[in-house]
Motif scaffolding. Structure first.
Motif: not given
Length: 413
Positions: A75-83
């Motif tokens: 399941i993909s989406g925005p993540t904390g690390a990327m933010a």
């Protein structure tokens, strides 16, 4: 080769697929959507973009990356690390810079999948990955101080924002703090057995919003949620120029590397739970395609997320339709509950992110490293975490890898 493997994968996945399986996928997808909604909004805000950008990212990633993923459970989406990475990119180049870097990163991920580059992640020492994750967790928590306390800061990084309080002051909004603390305590003490039925983050956000509206609290809110997947702020091809593209290549490499590491680690962990091995090359191509498409909708970079993936498996996911149903569920939330989501207090989302940041840490691995006095592993962990917090994240990722190989050579324990 990739196309043939993908078709064979679909045949195995949907062999003897029944109506009962479809119901399981649907229910699992809706459960994941309930978990993903507050996280998508929160990561959109914490990245420096908007809550709507986070929501659109989760929807498009769920549909596109979910359809082509190398494992049905991803399941993909925005993540904390990327933010955390995006904070510095937005400070230097604005949202258009983020969109351009995401597009470049998507192309790099597709190439990584085609040329089997993902296999190199297996050579990154575990303490380096743990240290990087802990550093990202600290950045996420520090980045939410403004929203949690209702204060204002300045700077392009979490550290700069923190030091700016000495100059700007720290006039705390007590109402924001109380709402944020409510969410934190609610998530921490919410019974785990109930969390499987109704996610604590989802329920705490609902209650905090109701309290804010009924008591007419003076707190910052999410703001308008547009009823369209094509956000007003999205990639403008005409705005791209060679100078900016050169400057954005470094951040794009960081986004691609992080996307690769997070997605493959998530797939390795979830693959053991599902007893189905992840097709790493297919996963990277899927992540690449998704991130190439996202900027044209106004989305931010996406990657596979272990929290949402594990929820999908524990909820009975059978095929990749779970990820697609999760995206459609979020789309329904967007169109029907937009006016309600617009009134969600930012301090409540900050509370969700602070708890999420704490739980991001691999506490079992950290305790193991330090309780057994593994000096080499401890050095890799601490150096990588410090570099992630203090330096440019592009440099931090590279330094973490180099440090890992160095310590493996001179201090293998």
């Amino acid at each position: 080769m990739l196309i043939r493997n993908y078709v064979q994968q679909l045949k195995r996945e949907f062999k003897n697929y029944s109506g009962a399986d479809l119901i399981k996928d649907l229910m699992a997808g809706l459960t994941v959507a309930a978990v993903a909604l507050p996280l998508a909004l929160a990561f959109g805000v914490s990245s420096g973009a908007t809550a709507a950008a986070g929501l659109v990212t989760a929807i498009i990633a769920g549909l596109v990356i979910g359809a082509f993923s190398g494992g049905f459970y991803q399941i993909s989406g925005p993540t904390g690390a990327m933010a955390a990475i995006l904070m510095s990119v937005i400070a230097g180049y604005g949202l258009q810079g983020v969109f351009a870097a995401t597009l470049i990163a998507g192309v790099l991920l597709v190439l990584c999948g085609i040329f089997h580059i993902g296999r190199l992640t297996s050579f990154i020492p575990a303490p380096v990955i743990t240290g990087f994750t802990s550093g990202i967790a600290v950045i996420i928590a520090m980045g939410q101080i403004d929203n949690f306390f209702g204060v204002a800061s300045e700077g392009s990084s979490a550290v700069q924002k923190l030091f700016s309080y000495g100059r700007l002051g720290f006039p705390v909004n007590l109402q924001s703090v109380l709402l944020g603390m409510f969410v934190v305590l609610f998530m921490v003490f919410f019974p785990k057995k109930w969390n499987a039925v109704v996610p604590a983050s989802f329920l705490s956000i609902i209650i905090a919003t109701v309290i804010s509206v009924v008591m007419k609290l003076d707190v910052e809110t999410v703001g308008a949620i547009p009823k369209t997947l094509f956000l007003e702020d999205r990639l403008d091809i005409a705005a791209l120029n060679l100078q900016n593209m050169k400057g954005l290549f470094g951040p794009a490499v960081s986004i691609a590397m992080l996307g690769m590491i997070e997605s493959l680690l998530c797939g390795a962990s979830a693959g053991k739970m599902a007893n189905v091995r992840l097709n790493s090359d297919q996963e990277l191509v899927a992540q690449g395609i998704g991130n190439i498409i996202l900027p044209f909708f106004g989305g931010i970079p996406a990657t596979a997320a272990i929290a949402r993936t594990s929820v999908a498996l524990k909820s009975g996911a059978r095929t990749r339709l779970t990820g697609i149903f999760h995206a459609l569920g979020l789309l329904v939330f967007m169109f029907i509950l937009g006016p309600v989501m617009a009134r969600i207090p930012l301090s409540a989302l900050a509370g969700v992110l602070m708890v999420t940041a704490f739980r991001m840490n691999d506490w079992k691995e950290i305790r193991y490293i330090f309780s057994h006095h593994f000096k080499g592993a401890a050095a890799k962990y601490l150096i990588t975490m410090a570099a992630t917090i203090l330096f440019d994240l592009t440099m931090a990722i590279l330094l973490g890898v180099v440090t890992g190989f160095f310590w493996s050579a001179v201090c293998p324990i």
